[in-house]
Design an enzyme around this catalytic site. Structure first.
Site, PDB file in Angstrom:
ATOM      1  N   LYS A   1       0.876  -1.174   0.000  1.00  0.00           N
ATOM      2  CA  LYS A   1       0.000   0.000   0.000  1.00  0.00           C
ATOM      3  C   LYS A   1       0.914   1.225   0.000  1.00  0.00           C
ATOM      4  O   LYS A   1       1.100   1.874   1.020  1.00  0.00           O
ATOM      5  CB  LYS A   1      -0.930  -0.008   1.218  1.00  0.00           C
ATOM      6  CG  LYS A   1      -2.166  -0.887   1.025  1.00  0.00           C
ATOM      7  CD  LYS A   1      -3.104  -0.819   2.200  1.00  0.00           C
ATOM      8  CE  LYS A   1      -3.971   0.406   2.187  1.00  0.00           C
ATOM      9  NZ  LYS A   1      -5.072   0.378   1.224  1.00  0.00           N
TER      10      LYS A   1
HETATM   11  N1  PPE Z   1      -7.551  -2.934  -2.873  1.00  0.00           N
HETATM   12  C1  PPE Z   1      -7.035  -1.697  -2.784  1.00  0.00           C
HETATM   13  C2  PPE Z   1      -6.323  -1.138  -3.967  1.00  0.00           C
HETATM   14  C3  PPE Z   1      -7.188  -0.989  -1.605  1.00  0.00           C
HETATM   15  O1  PPE Z   1      -6.672   0.226  -1.509  1.00  0.00           O
HETATM   16  C4  PPE Z   1      -7.882  -1.553  -0.515  1.00  0.00           C
HETATM   17  C5  PPE Z   1      -8.077  -0.777   0.752  1.00  0.00           C
HETATM   18  C6  PPE Z   1      -8.406  -2.855  -0.655  1.00  0.00           C
HETATM   19  C7  PPE Z   1      -8.210  -3.520  -1.851  1.00  0.00           C
HETATM   20  C8  PPE Z   1      -9.117  -3.551   0.464  1.00  0.00           C
HETATM   21  O2  PPE Z   1      -8.230  -3.865   1.504  1.00  0.00           O
HETATM   22  P1  PPE Z   1      -8.732  -3.983   3.017  1.00  0.00           P
HETATM   23  O3  PPE Z   1      -9.065  -2.624   3.469  1.00  0.00           O
HETATM   24  O4  PPE Z   1      -7.584  -4.594   3.730  1.00  0.00           O
HETATM   25  O5  PPE Z   1      -9.917  -4.862   3.001  1.00  0.00           O
HETATM   26  N2  PPE Z   1      -8.268   0.579   0.561  1.00  0.00           N
HETATM   27  C9  PPE Z   1      -8.137   1.478   1.686  1.00  0.00           C
HETATM   28  C10 PPE Z   1      -7.927   2.893   1.237  1.00  0.00           C
HETATM   29  C11 PPE Z   1      -9.035   3.599   0.580  1.00  0.00           C
HETATM   30  C12 PPE Z   1      -8.657   5.043   0.389  1.00  0.00           C
HETATM   31  O6  PPE Z   1      -7.573   5.448   0.764  1.00  0.00           O
HETATM   32  O7  PPE Z   1      -9.468   5.787  -0.146  1.00  0.00           O
HETATM   33  C13 PPE Z   1      -9.257   1.315   2.697  1.00  0.00           C
HETATM   34  O8  PPE Z   1     -10.278   0.719   2.401  1.00  0.00           O
HETATM   35  O9  PPE Z   1      -9.080   1.776   3.821  1.00  0.00           O
END
Ligand code: PPE
Length: 310
Positions: free
Chosen positions: A159
């Protein structure tokens, strides 16, 4: 969505007033996108606020740092404690939590290694990422003309702040086209994920999500939903998907910490499923089960919660 200010932000071990949480304009990360971050949520429960999968998020933050050869000056445990302390100091019940490791002021140029490593943790109340209506009724999506980067262009498992330019391009393209969210394919034409969420479809009762080798982030919500779905008796598989698989799905939904679980109404103007785009029963069942878990109402998932006041 405008950020709603809270009182204090944790910066390198100290609490700083919200308005004083500044960095120098020549900080490395600002110029070269060399930071790593997390998105975490805390929810209200019967025992006060609880952070959902705090340690898992902080471990992923350190994995992101490792991928970019960063060397954070605090441990995972220290950052977990700092997060809970930040929530306590701000006296907030429900919030989004944004830890960021960034390269600060001191060196310029492409070599990040000599730069100072700084860490900040901010918390603020954040409603539904894709809107209340999106959560209830689903969102309209479009396959982006931008591709998810292949793994030898960028380590997409990180990330990393700079890596998100790819997501932002796709998001803006979708919004300008009148859609709510974009779906990114990888360079092989397989579905990877959305701009900030993982993607699932349901076909003939089976729940399918692309593998991380597609370029999808190993989302913690993705993992939580796969676990909950299996516990409810569903078959869950990781498989490559084509865009036509999205068009033919009985149901589709996206998952992420910010977005939570949001059904898809349509993909490329084709309604998902036989209900005119209305959310399907499995998406709604999983969404309800997820909200039970994050609010501490299902003892089966008690291990996923870190109580702030304990
Ligand atoms: N893919 C991406 C590209 C991504 O950024 C996130 C989280 C996910 C999948 C899902 O991951 P998880 O949160 O572990 O289930 N995206 C974060 C940022 C969004 C934003 O900055 O705007 C979030 O959901 O917090």
């Amino acid at each position: 969505m405008p950020i709603e200010a809270t009182r204090k932000i944790w910066m390198d071990g100290e609490f700083v007033d919200w308005d004083d949480a500044r960095i120098h304009v020549l900080s490395h990360t600002l110029h070269y996108g060399s930071g790593v971050f997390e998105g975490i949520r805390a929810y209200p429960t019967d025992r006060g606020p609880a952070v959902f999968r705090l340690r898992d998020h902080m471990r992923r933050l350190y994995q992101s740092a490792h991928l970019l050869m960063m060397d954070p000056p605090f441990s995972v445990d220290e950052l977990c404690e700092a997060t809970k302390e930040t929530i306590r100091v701000n006296e907030i019940e429900s919030c989004y939590i944004r830890p960021l490791i960034y390269l600060g002021y001191g060196e310029m140029g492409l070599n990040p290694l000599p730069c100072p490593h700084n860490i900040a943790i901010a918390v603020w109340p954040w409603g539904s990422y894709l809107g209340e209506e999106g959560l209830r009724r689903g969102v309209r999506t479009k396959v982006s003309s931008w591709r998810r980067m292949e793994p030898n262009v960028m380590p997409v498992a990180a990330k990393g702040t700079g890596i998100y330019v790819n997501s932002s391009l796709a998001k803006v393209e979708a919004l300008k086209g009148g859609y709510d969210e974009a779906i990114l394919l990888n360079t092989h034409g397989h579905v990877a994920e959305c701009t900030g969420e993982n993607l699932f479809i349901v076909r003939d009762g089976v729940i399918i999500t692309p593998p991380t080798s597609s370029g999808a982030l190993e989302g913690l919500t993705r993992h939580s939903i796969m676990t909950i779905a299996r516990d409810l008796g569903y078959e869950v598989v990781e498989a490559n998907l084509l865009r036509s698989d999205l068009y033919l799905a009985d149901e589709a939904f996206l998952t992420g910490t910010a977005a939570e679980l949001v059904p898809l109404r349509s993909v490329d103007d084709r309604n998902v499923g036989p209900r005119g785009g209305d959310p399907g029963p499995i998406a709604l069942e999983l969404q309800a089960a997820y909200f039970e878990a994050v609010h501490g109402r299902n003892p089966k998932y008690a291990d996923w919660l870190d109580y702030v006041n304990d």
